[in-house]
Motif scaffolding. Structure first.
Motif, PDB file in Angstrom:
ATOM      1  N   ASN A 188      49.420  44.683 -83.193  1.00  0.00           N
ATOM      2  CA  ASN A 188      50.309  43.846 -82.382  1.00  0.00           C
ATOM      3  C   ASN A 188      51.702  43.760 -82.992  1.00  0.00           C
ATOM      4  O   ASN A 188      52.712  43.808 -82.276  1.00  0.00           O
ATOM      5  N   PRO A 194      44.361  42.606 -78.718  1.00  0.00           N
ATOM      6  CA  PRO A 194      45.504  43.510 -78.628  1.00  0.00           C
ATOM      7  C   PRO A 194      46.497  43.024 -77.566  1.00  0.00           C
ATOM      8  O   PRO A 194      46.115  42.710 -76.440  1.00  0.00           O
ATOM      9  N   LEU A 195      47.749  42.904 -77.948  1.00  0.00           N
ATOM     10  CA  LEU A 195      48.882  42.505 -77.123  1.00  0.00           C
ATOM     11  C   LEU A 195      48.837  41.058 -76.637  1.00  0.00           C
ATOM     12  O   LEU A 195      49.868  40.507 -76.292  1.00  0.00           O
ATOM     13  N   LEU A 196      47.685  40.434 -76.605  1.00  0.00           N
ATOM     14  CA  LEU A 196      47.571  39.058 -76.115  1.00  0.00           C
ATOM     15  C   LEU A 196      47.596  38.023 -77.224  1.00  0.00           C
ATOM     16  O   LEU A 196      47.857  36.853 -76.979  1.00  0.00           O
ATOM     17  N   ALA A 251      53.394  47.064 -82.285  1.00  0.00           N
ATOM     18  CA  ALA A 251      53.709  47.177 -80.856  1.00  0.00           C
ATOM     19  C   ALA A 251      54.884  46.281 -80.492  1.00  0.00           C
ATOM     20  O   ALA A 251      55.747  46.662 -79.693  1.00  0.00           O
ATOM     21  N   ASP A 252      54.935  45.105 -81.107  1.00  0.00           N
ATOM     22  CA  ASP A 252      56.051  44.201 -80.847  1.00  0.00           C
ATOM     23  C   ASP A 252      57.364  44.807 -81.328  1.00  0.00           C
ATOM     24  O   ASP A 252      58.358  44.810 -80.608  1.00  0.00           O
ATOM     25  N   LEU A 270      57.542  46.216 -77.384  1.00  0.00           N
ATOM     26  CA  LEU A 270      57.683  44.973 -76.611  1.00  0.00           C
ATOM     27  C   LEU A 270      59.039  44.305 -76.789  1.00  0.00           C
ATOM     28  O   LEU A 270      59.681  43.933 -75.802  1.00  0.00           O
TER      29      LEU A 270
END
Length: 172
Positions: A49, A153-155, A52-53, A57
């Motif tokens: 995460n 993941p992502l949340l 990804a951020d 994101l």
């Protein structure tokens, strides 16, 4: 002619129930604390995460903020909040909070019609409050235990109960 297998809502709900059972029944591994029995998994997902951020994101959010006019961003936000009012209506009903459900139904109808599919929040201007609830909260009211901490993941961080709630809310 061969028919394709259904991957519709029933399969999604079944997968969420199985995931919930797996999370609630997950054994505590050697060296894992009782507070975070999934610590190794959670740390790996946190690292994912975080990456990804940083890589996707945050840059996407910055571009969206910089190139989308503020009134358009407000309209998009209102549209998704209007969709969320349907979820609140369902969960408030399941929780026995019928006043909240009625307010959410009113918000949904007013904002979907007078608010041009929810792009404008007319209901708030009319004094109809917006409530926040979800299926994880419904499960808590029904007495379902919280379960272990889990990083999605992502949340981001959840409990096993709120993980199931997020899945059901997404389906609804």
């Amino acid at each position: 002619m061969k028919q394709a297998r259904s991957t519709g809502p029933n399969n999604y709900v079944a997968a969420m129930v199985l995931a919930a059972v797996a999370l609630f029944c997950a054994p505590i591994s050697q060296g894992a604390s009782e507070d975070d029995p999934l610590e190794e998994f959670n740390r790996a997902i946190f690292a994912f995460n975080d990456g990804a951020d940083a890589l996707v994101l945050r840059p996407a959010a910055t571009i969206y903020r910089d190139f989308t006019p503020k009134p358009a961003r407000a309209g998009v936000n209102n549209f998704f909040r209007n969709l969320y009012d349907f979820n609140v209506l369902l969960n408030a009903s399941l929780q026995g909070r019928f006043g909240y459900a009625l307010d959410s139904a009113g918000r949904l109808v007013i904002n979907s019609t007078l608010g041009f599919f929810g792009f404008f929040d007319v209901a708030t201007d009319m004094g109809i409050p917006q409530y926040q609830t979800d299926f994880g909260h419904t499960l808590a009211i029904w007495g379902v235990p919280r379960g272990p901490y889990v990083m999605l993941p992502l949340l981001g961080p959840r409990t096993a109960r709120s993980t199931v709630g997020t899945g059901v809310d997404g389906w609804a």
